[in-house]
Design a protein around this motif. Sequence first.
Motif, mmCIF file in Angstrom:
data_model
loop_
_atom_site.group_PDB
_atom_site.id
_atom_site.type_symbol
_atom_site.label_atom_id
_atom_site.label_comp_id
_atom_site.label_asym_id
_atom_site.label_seq_id
_atom_site.Cartn_x
_atom_site.Cartn_y
_atom_site.Cartn_z
ATOM 1 N N ASN A 165 31.776 52.950 65.020
ATOM 2 C CA ASN A 165 31.476 54.145 63.929
ATOM 3 C C ASN A 165 30.065 54.699 64.149
ATOM 4 O O ASN A 165 29.172 53.944 64.182
ATOM 5 C CB ASN A 165 31.642 53.761 62.806
ATOM 6 N N TYR A 166 29.906 55.953 64.563
ATOM 7 C CA TYR A 166 28.820 56.522 65.067
ATOM 8 C C TYR A 166 28.653 57.926 64.304
ATOM 9 O O TYR A 166 29.091 58.941 64.886
ATOM 10 C CB TYR A 166 28.603 56.486 66.501
ATOM 11 N N VAL A 187 30.432 60.725 57.540
ATOM 12 C CA VAL A 187 31.079 59.370 57.152
ATOM 13 C C VAL A 187 32.439 59.272 56.783
ATOM 14 O O VAL A 187 32.912 60.460 56.375
ATOM 15 C CB VAL A 187 30.087 58.733 56.123
ATOM 16 N N LEU A 188 33.221 58.272 56.846
ATOM 17 C CA LEU A 188 34.583 57.878 56.807
ATOM 18 C C LEU A 188 34.858 57.989 55.068
ATOM 19 O O LEU A 188 34.343 57.446 54.091
ATOM 20 C CB LEU A 188 34.844 56.579 57.217
ATOM 21 N N GLY A 189 35.813 59.001 54.848
ATOM 22 C CA GLY A 189 36.657 59.344 53.599
ATOM 23 C C GLY A 189 37.608 58.209 53.276
ATOM 24 O O GLY A 189 37.781 56.893 54.030
ATOM 25 N N VAL A 214 25.169 47.683 61.927
ATOM 26 C CA VAL A 214 24.072 47.623 62.758
ATOM 27 C C VAL A 214 22.942 48.518 62.455
ATOM 28 O O VAL A 214 21.852 48.051 62.481
ATOM 29 C CB VAL A 214 24.742 48.104 64.346
ATOM 30 N N ARG A 215 23.019 49.710 62.009
ATOM 31 C CA ARG A 215 22.252 50.547 61.416
ATOM 32 C C ARG A 215 23.096 51.234 60.465
ATOM 33 O O ARG A 215 23.511 52.672 60.357
ATOM 34 C CB ARG A 215 21.821 51.550 62.554
ATOM 35 N N ASN A 254 19.371 59.720 62.117
ATOM 36 C CA ASN A 254 19.960 58.991 63.186
ATOM 37 C C ASN A 254 21.217 58.578 62.782
ATOM 38 O O ASN A 254 21.442 58.368 61.632
ATOM 39 C CB ASN A 254 19.153 57.829 63.843
ATOM 40 N N PRO A 255 22.131 58.508 63.801
ATOM 41 C CA PRO A 255 23.628 58.265 63.523
ATOM 42 C C PRO A 255 23.883 56.726 62.582
ATOM 43 O O PRO A 255 23.076 55.774 63.059
ATOM 44 C CB PRO A 255 24.348 58.017 64.667
ATOM 45 N N ARG A 256 24.501 56.758 61.608
ATOM 46 C CA ARG A 256 24.703 55.349 61.161
ATOM 47 C C ARG A 256 25.698 54.795 62.045
ATOM 48 O O ARG A 256 26.681 55.234 62.663
ATOM 49 C CB ARG A 256 25.456 55.779 59.576
ATOM 50 N N ILE A 257 25.458 53.477 62.345
ATOM 51 C CA ILE A 257 26.173 52.521 63.135
ATOM 52 C C ILE A 257 26.644 51.481 62.595
ATOM 53 O O ILE A 257 25.999 50.534 62.186
ATOM 54 C CB ILE A 257 25.488 52.054 64.570
#
Length: 175
Positions: A84-85, A91-93, A107-108, A147-150
């Motif tokens: 997931n990036y 972000v996911l619903g 990760v982040r 920065n992307p959430r990982i």
Amino acid sequence: MNYKIYKSNVICNNQEEIIKIIDKSYSIHQEIFPGEDFTWSYKKYNTFGLTSSNELFYDLFCELKTFIYDYLDYDRLWLQSWINYHSSDKVLGWHNHDYPFHGYICVRPHETTTVFSDYRIKNEIGNVYIGPGDIEHKVVVDKPYENPRITIGFDILTKPDKDISYNIGCIPLPK
């Protein structure tokens, strides 16, 4: 509760290097699947196949395997895994998973919370969540980020009853 949270030493001790590898993996994913989303192409690849020549991801795979077999008492399991990036507005619903068990590795995670139908998990670097796959959940952004959430998502299959053409991202998880 019917879930468990573990702490990944591999992520905690190597977060910046892991992020660099994931950023490179994103570029490779885009070469193989042009224009496709890292998350929504989850049936077409496996995180640990995409990163198979990297020792840190080998260590992460072995650590995750230990957590999964600690959580589940099975002789054989299969693992589907994706990355997931996401930007803070993507972000996911609400969703659930069509597998008996689901989890994710932070990760982040930035300042986010995963909200399940009856509990909440404050996401922290190195957290590894494992729980039932059928519980609806979503990600809430507590503070916007740049920065992307990982996270590394994964589903666990307890028996190989899925049609192999349905998902080529699912791999055996040796004990």
